[in-house]
Design an enzyme around this catalytic site. Sequence first.
Site, mmCIF file in Angstrom:
data_model
loop_
_atom_site.group_PDB
_atom_site.id
_atom_site.type_symbol
_atom_site.label_atom_id
_atom_site.label_comp_id
_atom_site.label_asym_id
_atom_site.label_seq_id
_atom_site.Cartn_x
_atom_site.Cartn_y
_atom_site.Cartn_z
ATOM 1 N N HIS A 67 1.170 -1.150 0.116
ATOM 2 C CA HIS A 67 0.325 0.093 0.058
ATOM 3 C C HIS A 67 0.838 1.370 -0.279
ATOM 4 O O HIS A 67 1.233 2.174 -0.771
ATOM 5 C CB HIS A 67 -0.822 0.270 0.911
ATOM 6 C CG HIS A 67 -2.054 1.341 1.881
ATOM 7 N ND1 HIS A 67 -3.226 1.867 1.543
ATOM 8 C CD2 HIS A 67 -1.167 2.390 1.391
ATOM 9 C CE1 HIS A 67 -3.360 2.494 1.747
ATOM 10 N NE2 HIS A 67 -1.665 3.484 1.705
ATOM 11 N N GLU A 68 2.463 1.457 0.724
ATOM 12 C CA GLU A 68 2.915 2.413 0.875
ATOM 13 C C GLU A 68 3.575 2.671 -0.334
ATOM 14 O O GLU A 68 3.887 4.006 -0.780
ATOM 15 C CB GLU A 68 3.589 2.417 2.364
ATOM 16 C CG GLU A 68 2.621 2.575 3.390
ATOM 17 C CD GLU A 68 2.162 3.654 3.937
ATOM 18 O OE1 GLU A 68 2.461 4.725 3.339
ATOM 19 O OE2 GLU A 68 0.693 3.502 4.477
ATOM 20 N N HIS A 71 1.857 4.075 -3.043
ATOM 21 C CA HIS A 71 2.277 6.143 -2.937
ATOM 22 C C HIS A 71 3.315 6.518 -3.453
ATOM 23 O O HIS A 71 3.681 7.045 -4.147
ATOM 24 C CB HIS A 71 2.040 6.658 -1.770
ATOM 25 C CG HIS A 71 0.318 6.364 -0.400
ATOM 26 N ND1 HIS A 71 -0.499 6.701 -1.096
ATOM 27 C CD2 HIS A 71 0.016 5.469 0.612
ATOM 28 C CE1 HIS A 71 -1.696 5.881 -0.088
ATOM 29 N NE2 HIS A 71 -1.168 5.905 0.556
HETATM 30 ZN ZN LIG Z 1 -1.805 5.123 2.102
#
Ligand SMILES: [Zn+2]
Length: 381
Positions: A67-68, A71
């Site tokens: 998830h990170e 980004h």
């Molecule tokens: Zn996030």
Amino acid sequence: MRQTVRFGRIMGVEVGANWSLLVLVLLVADGLASIVLPELAPGASPSVYWIAGLVCGLLIAASVLVHELAHSVVALRAGLPVQRVTLWMLGGASLLGGDPATPRTAFWIAASGPLASVGLGLGFGTLAFGLNAAGVPLLIVMSAWWLGVMNVFLALFNLLPGNPLDGGRILRAILWWRSGDPHRAEIRAAAAGRVLGLLLAGLGIAQWLGGQLAGVWLVLVGFVIVASVEAESRSAQLRVALGKTPVKAVMTAAKVTAYAAMPVDRFVADIAPRTREPAFPVLDLDGHPTGTITLRRLSRVPVGMRAATRIADVQRPLKDVPIAQPDDLLADLIDRMSSDTDELALVVVDDRLAGVVSGYDVARIVQLATLRAIDQEPSTA
Ligand SMILES: [Zn+2]
């Protein structure tokens, strides 16, 4: 969030974890081993449930990392440096080295994380169906299914509208896109974040009182949201109020300077009493700045050592001091300064000291600016 362990670099981004990630993994493992898995796939021994629980805990940590990194990929593509990604008890945090240039970029950086989590959720869900069709033991099928559900939950939870959750950043990007002003958008988005943080904390307390220990986690998340929202909206208010004010508008000439080679006892006896300032720039004999020194730091030198210790030995070295040019934005400098009243920033031109900005100056400016920002905030009624 401090990194206790570093895993290495992925795409140039420093990836690591805080020790509290262990708490998350163990909480997940415990919940799965003692409650969830025995219910979904009965009949296995406690140690087998624990192994499955730990594997799922680690895979959840890995899911947060994906998830990170989503980004990070979008931020890097947009030309924004990503300094590091840190996993911890409440998930992950990415430290970006700057602000997105457009609301569109800000939106996609924020949205990429939940999109990746939804993707992982679908992936684990499909895997569970595949494993089931292949006749794999129910415990493994259910573990994969649970990971799928948790990743979708992770995406939805992160879409709640409060910084530092992705939903808060998405809300800010939309408000920015509509108003054209990133800082005012931040201040408006902060209102939603404050309500959300308090709601989550309240919900957590209710759960906790009802005997569910997991409520503590929600209380923590709520407080992290409120604290983050406050810090970011304060910085935004400052940027609205200070606008393009340059550093030179508030810097002052250093009335008293310390010399790097001077013994501490002489400085304390002869130089420091000449002014009411708690912090001083330190120069070498050629007049080049080498750092700063505060009365607080000097007080740590034992009396018997003061004659033999030079200012240079105890100064805060230049690399750790906030430094600016006269035409830099004051708001940028303030972001880099701590809130200590004896903090001292140096304004340096061509390796010469042009002036200083003190923590006291900053505290005064911040208070004035905040007062003005509140006055200027457009009414939403
Ligand atoms: Zn996030």
